[in-house]
Design an enzyme around this catalytic site. Structure first.
Site, PDB file in Angstrom:
ATOM      1  CG  ASP A  19      -0.354   0.095   2.525  1.00 26.26           C
ATOM      2  OD1 ASP A  19       0.880  -0.079   2.614  1.00 26.26           O
ATOM      3  OD2 ASP A  19      -1.075   0.341   3.513  1.00 26.26           O
ATOM      4  CD  GLU A  41       0.834  -0.959   8.186  1.00 24.41           C
ATOM      5  OE1 GLU A  41       0.515  -0.167   9.096  1.00 24.41           O
ATOM      6  OE2 GLU A  41       1.300  -0.581   7.098  1.00 24.41           O
ATOM      7  CD  GLU A  80       8.140   0.077   7.377  1.00 20.85           C
ATOM      8  OE1 GLU A  80       7.225  -0.657   6.972  1.00 20.85           O
ATOM      9  OE2 GLU A  80       8.323   1.234   6.957  1.00 20.85           O
ATOM     10  CE  LYS A  93       3.458  -5.767   3.765  1.00 22.34           C
ATOM     11  NZ  LYS A  93       3.138  -4.505   4.458  1.00 22.34           N
ATOM     12  CG  ASP A 144       0.554  -3.971   2.246  1.00 26.56           C
ATOM     13  OD1 ASP A 144       0.746  -4.787   3.152  1.00 26.56           O
ATOM     14  OD2 ASP A 144       1.369  -3.075   1.942  1.00 26.56           O
TER      15      ASP A 144
HETATM   16  O1  KIV Z   1       3.582  -1.047   1.505  1.00 24.79           O
HETATM   17  C1  KIV Z   1       4.744  -1.436   1.371  1.00 24.79           C
HETATM   18  O2  KIV Z   1       5.388  -1.280   0.326  1.00 24.79           O
HETATM   19  C2  KIV Z   1       5.369  -2.100   2.506  1.00 24.79           C
HETATM   20  C3  KIV Z   1       6.858  -2.121   2.504  1.00 24.79           C
HETATM   21  C4  KIV Z   1       7.337  -0.836   3.041  1.00 24.79           C
HETATM   22  C5  KIV Z   1       7.362  -3.266   3.243  1.00 24.79           C
HETATM   23  O3  KIV Z   1       4.706  -2.517   3.395  1.00 24.79           O
END
Ligand code: KIV
Length: 263
Positions: A42, A112, A179, A110, A81
């Site tokens: 994202d 967070e 991160e 993915k 994401d």
């Molecule tokens: O959104 C993204 O590109 C990420 C990377 C910073 C790992 O989560």
């Protein structure tokens, strides 16, 4: 889980995992087969759309860019994401994760994570979704990216991050993305869990590394890159030179020559 995914995520194979972001077909084609994992991140909100942070990225944006990427990735594993506020409770998270995965055919999702949304990782994993848990600095919590700084320096922060990684593993996550976590803490997390860790700004002690592709090639000359970004190419310079040459050619009436014209 498919064989290839098992192999990449199995620490026993013991080779460093490589991961880069892609949001478009052309970049997807460059990455496919060269990196182990292609991440439809994202970060496209800030990188591609010029947003101030990732909070305005929508599910629809992720669907469109996700499909554009997965249509052009055959060899690498794809991870997508979940955008901000699309996984606030179990049912919403499942519905949106399934929408994203079914539409794009990405292999992993993915999220967070923090202590409070671990049950969502557990719930999605129990429904056989392959979850990557993103810990440490979680950009979706930041309105102002300038306020981002590395975490894991204090004993308490470090212990909390290790605990979070262990709990994410227990909850069924398949990999952990770290991160901006300090070297010592990243090292401890990596040795404490059996899942692979993929780091961004989190030291060489992770099982793999990820960067935003646009940062790797330095596409934006005005951007301030964080300390952890290594520019492998000065694309901004190369592209500016190409643009200047085009303008000169047009102004001097050298382009288009016969070669580029239909007779
Ligand atoms: O959104 C993204 O590109 C990420 C990377 C910073 C790992 O989560």
């Amino acid at each position: 889980m498919k064989k290839k995914l098992v192999k990449i995520l199995n620490k026993k194979f013991n080779y460093p995992i490589t991961c880069l972001t892609a949001y478009s077909p052309s970049i997807a084609k460059i990455l496919d087969g060269n990196v182990d994992i292609v991440l439809i991140g994202d970060s496209l909100g800030t990188t591609l759309y010029g947003m101030k942070n990732s909070q305005s990225v929508t599910l629809n944006m992720m669907k469109i860019h996700g499909l554009a990427v997965t249509n052009n990735v055959n060899k690498s594993i794809t991870v997508i994401d979940m955008p901000y506020k699309t996984y606030e409770n179990k049912l919403q998270a499942l519905k949106n994760a399934k929408t994203l995965l079914n539409f794009t055919k990405a292999k992993m999702i993915k999220l967070e994570i923090n202590r409070s949304n671990l049950p969502i990782v557990k719930y999605l994993s129990s429904k056989n979704l392959n979850v990557v848990a993103h810990i440490g600095v979680t950009p979706q919590s930041f309105v102002n990216f300038k306020k981002i700084k590395a975490v894991g320096r204090t004993k308490k922060e470090s212990q909390n991050l290790i605990k979070l990684a262990l709990n994410a593993e227990k909850a069924g996550a398949k990999a952990i993305l770290l991160e901006c976590i300090t070297e010592e803490t990243a090292k401890k997390i990596t040795s404490s869990i059996s899942l692979p860790t993929i780091g961004i700004g989190s030291s060489k002690y992770c099982d793999g590394q990820v960067l935003v592709f646009d940062d790797l090639i330095k596409i934006d000359k005005k951007q301030h890159y964080p300390k952890f970004v290594k520019n492998y190419l000065n694309f901004d310079e190369l592209a500016s030179n190409a643009v200047k040459k085009f303008c000169t050619d047009v102004r001097q009436k050298k382009f288009p020559s016969k070669k580029y014209s239909y007779q």
